[in-house]
Scaffold this motif. Structure first.
Motif, PDB file in Angstrom:
ATOM      1  N   PRO A  53     -26.117 -43.442  13.336  1.00  0.00           N
ATOM      2  CA  PRO A  53     -26.421 -43.434  14.770  1.00  0.00           C
ATOM      3  C   PRO A  53     -25.871 -42.187  15.457  1.00  0.00           C
ATOM      4  CG  PRO A  53     -25.622 -45.594  14.089  1.00  0.00           C
ATOM      5  CD  PRO A  53     -25.393 -44.661  12.933  1.00  0.00           C
ATOM      6  N   LEU A  54     -26.757 -41.436  16.106  1.00  0.00           N
ATOM      7  CA  LEU A  54     -26.386 -40.177  16.764  1.00  0.00           C
ATOM      8  C   LEU A  54     -25.740 -39.196  15.788  1.00  0.00           C
ATOM      9  CD1 LEU A  54     -25.056 -41.346  20.248  1.00  0.00           C
ATOM     10  CD2 LEU A  54     -27.323 -40.470  19.657  1.00  0.00           C
TER      11      LEU A  54
ATOM     12  N   TRP B 255     -32.416 -47.092  17.248  1.00  0.00           N
ATOM     13  CA  TRP B 255     -31.641 -45.881  17.009  1.00  0.00           C
ATOM     14  C   TRP B 255     -32.395 -44.884  16.153  1.00  0.00           C
ATOM     15  CZ3 TRP B 255     -27.409 -44.462  19.495  1.00  0.00           C
ATOM     16  CH2 TRP B 255     -26.616 -45.438  20.093  1.00  0.00           C
TER      17      TRP B 255
ATOM     18  N   ARG C  50     -23.601 -38.768  24.979  1.00  0.00           N
ATOM     19  CA  ARG C  50     -23.592 -39.788  23.928  1.00  0.00           C
ATOM     20  C   ARG C  50     -23.408 -41.179  24.525  1.00  0.00           C
ATOM     21  NH1 ARG C  50     -22.922 -38.453  18.478  1.00  0.00           N
ATOM     22  NH2 ARG C  50     -23.296 -36.238  18.131  1.00  0.00           N
ATOM     23  N   ALA C  51     -22.552 -41.303  25.518  1.00  0.00           N
ATOM     24  CA  ALA C  51     -22.382 -42.603  26.166  1.00  0.00           C
ATOM     25  C   ALA C  51     -23.670 -43.009  26.875  1.00  0.00           C
ATOM     26  CB  ALA C  51     -21.225 -42.546  27.157  1.00  0.00           C
ATOM     27  N   ASP C  52     -24.328 -42.059  27.543  1.00  0.00           N
ATOM     28  CA  ASP C  52     -25.583 -42.377  28.230  1.00  0.00           C
ATOM     29  C   ASP C  52     -26.693 -42.677  27.234  1.00  0.00           C
ATOM     30  OD1 ASP C  52     -24.392 -42.098  30.700  1.00  0.00           O
ATOM     31  OD2 ASP C  52     -24.957 -39.998  30.929  1.00  0.00           O
TER      32      ASP C  52
ATOM     33  N   GLU D 227     -26.218 -44.086  24.290  1.00  0.00           N
ATOM     34  CA  GLU D 227     -25.948 -45.434  23.791  1.00  0.00           C
ATOM     35  C   GLU D 227     -26.433 -46.487  24.778  1.00  0.00           C
ATOM     36  OE1 GLU D 227     -21.877 -45.813  22.766  1.00  0.00           O
ATOM     37  OE2 GLU D 227     -21.924 -44.227  21.246  1.00  0.00           O
ATOM     38  N   ALA D 228     -26.213 -46.252  26.063  1.00  0.00           N
ATOM     39  CA  ALA D 228     -26.676 -47.210  27.067  1.00  0.00           C
ATOM     40  C   ALA D 228     -28.190 -47.311  27.053  1.00  0.00           C
ATOM     41  CB  ALA D 228     -26.184 -46.787  28.451  1.00  0.00           C
TER      42      ALA D 228
ATOM     43  N   VAL E 220     -30.247 -46.643  24.465  1.00  0.00           N
ATOM     44  CA  VAL E 220     -30.732 -47.262  23.232  1.00  0.00           C
ATOM     45  C   VAL E 220     -30.485 -48.762  23.238  1.00  0.00           C
ATOM     46  CG1 VAL E 220     -30.402 -47.365  20.725  1.00  0.00           C
ATOM     47  CG2 VAL E 220     -30.514 -45.152  21.884  1.00  0.00           C
ATOM     48  N   ARG E 221     -29.360 -49.200  23.813  1.00  0.00           N
ATOM     49  CA  ARG E 221     -29.071 -50.642  23.850  1.00  0.00           C
ATOM     50  C   ARG E 221     -30.130 -51.395  24.645  1.00  0.00           C
ATOM     51  NH1 ARG E 221     -23.547 -49.039  24.399  1.00  0.00           N
ATOM     52  NH2 ARG E 221     -23.709 -49.240  26.672  1.00  0.00           N
TER      53      ARG E 221
END
Length: 449
Positions: A281-282, A342, A362-364, A366-367, A369-370
């Protein structure tokens, strides 16, 4: 065999004059670290992505002992370690890599950029097992004093004929042909010759050395073939091709954009074993996850292949153990199925690792993709998140581009490789915008093997 390590870290041989301009590029290596906001970064070249049993664990142990405990998988099938803490991190890392055979020549460590078809010789497709080419080209590179002048950006691609890595924009590409006796040599994507299969790595090296001759007389910095010879025509003229059969008939078909091996398990020819394909992932995994990968590989053929699509391939897994091995990889955080949202998601380092980034992309990511819900019948277009206009790490091909802007928003660009439309989106609205963009743009063609 590749040359033995030829000098201490701080006393590498002088770069040949022909390559000095090229060596000024900023690409990091295992010896020349890059200073990022989260600490020094090292990039370890893994030609062809090939790792043996005694090599697999070394990067994970180094990440734990010297860095931040994580490994990045790059778009060239290499590995990165971030946040290197120890004052002598470069020396310590070099010693570990050299002992494992991962640093055969200090002078050439940044020149060993070689991508290869990850499933070559494993799934019954392709016209040659290019892993032999990888080993031979690496040995030839390390034995060539001139090749030490190649920049960290110069790229070789060894394609077994399926057209996967041939689509990655390498400077020198060798593609196996259906007749299995010759291979096509391409320079900056342009076909220039058909060469004997047995001599293909040697011709790839000669092409790179010819580039260095051109680069030496170029007034500006020349890091890649396109910098001095966009079509490869001038380089081809420098190659001593008199004893090489000319390309007969039209060039082989150009490959389309590929997205690498399908995630999951694939039965190998002959029965009894599977090859497993997993993604990161990423492009990032923990050292603990990498050790799980090492355990899975150790119980199989003892090999791992890191792919240019930020994934790994594990061959030789006994068929009756493959489902449990996939579960172990998934439990460690790897992607093991095509239905994961992902799949095809990439991002630059972003904050806090990069001072130039305008957001914690990366945090954005993840949000965003969730919020996805991919599944069979709902293919999602790849998407790349960037913290600034440099678009670091962006893969080639059609995809959604999501770039942070100075006003705290993101610019979401869609439309594939033709006319493209961009909209400005607030970070809180990004998941919905990305989900819509990934479904409304037709996905690119992909391999089925």
């Amino acid at each position: 065999m590749p040359a033995a390590p030829d000098s201490p870290v701080n006393g590498a041989p002088a770069v040949p004059a022909a390559g000095r301009a090229a060596r000024d590029d900023a690409c990091p290596g295992a010896l020349r670290l890059h200073t990022a906001d989260d600490g020094p970064l090292a990039r370890v070249r893994i030609p062809g992505g090939l790792l043996t049993t005694r090599q697999i664990r070394v990067p994970a142990d180094a990440a734990d002992d010297l860095g931040d405990g994580r490994l990045d998988l790059t778009s060239r099938g290499n590995l990165q370690l971030r946040g290197l803490r120890a004052p002598d991190a470069a020396t310590a890392l070099a010693g570990r890599l050299a002992a494992a055979g991962l640093l055969p020549s200090y002078a050439h460590e940044r020149a060993r950029n070689v991508v290869a078809s990850p499933l070559s010789g494993l799934d019954g497709h392709g016209y040659a097992d290019v892993s032999r080419w990888v080993r031979e080209l690496d040995a030839l590179l390390c034995a060539s004093p001139a090749a030490a002048g190649l920049s960290g950006r110069f790229l070789f691609a060894l394609d077994d004929g399926r057209g996967d890595v041939a689509a990655l924009g390498a400077d020198v590409t060798v593609i196996a042909r259906p007749d299995r006796a010759r291979a096509e040599l391409r320079l900056a994507g342009t076909p220039v010759a058909h060469v004997p299969v047995a001599d293909a790595p040697r011709w790839a090296l000669r092409a790179a050395e010819a580039f260095l001759t051109l680069a030496a007389g170029h007034p500006a910095r020349a890091w890649r073939l396109a910098d001095v010879d966009p079509t490869g025509a001038r380089t081809a003229q420098l190659l001593p091709l008199a004893d090489v059969p000319p390309r007969d008939g039209p060039a082989d078909p150009s490959p389309g954009h590929r997205t690498g091996p399908r995630l999951g398990g694939l039965a190998q020819p002959g029965g009894g074993t599977w090859v497993l394909s997993a993604g990161a992932p990423l492009g990032r995994v923990t050292a603990r996850a990498w050790r799980v990968l090492a355990e899975v590989a150790g119980a199989a053929a003892g090999q791992v292949r890191v792919t240019p699509w930020r994934g790994v391939v594990v061959p030789g897994v006994p068929a009756d153990e493959a489902p449990e091995a996939l579960r172990r990889l998934a439990g460690a955080g790897f992607l093991t199925g095509e239905d994961s949202p992902w799949r095809g998601v990439t991002a630059c380092a972003g904050r806090p690792g990069c001072a130039k980034s305008l957001a914690d992309v990366r945090a954005d990511a993840e949000a965003a993709v969730r919020a996805e819900a991919a599944g069979p019948g709902h293919p999602l277009l790849p998407v790349h998140f960037s913290g600034c206009e440099r678009n670091c790490g962006r893969p080639d091909g059609a995809r959604v581009d999501v770039m942070a802007t100075a006003d705290g928003h993101y610019r979401v660009t869609t439309g594939g490789t033709g006319a493209r439309a961009a909209t400005s989106t607030a970070a809180r609205e990004l998941p919905a915008a990305v989900a819509t963009a990934r479904r409304t743009t037709p996905p690119p063609p992909r391999t089925t093997t």
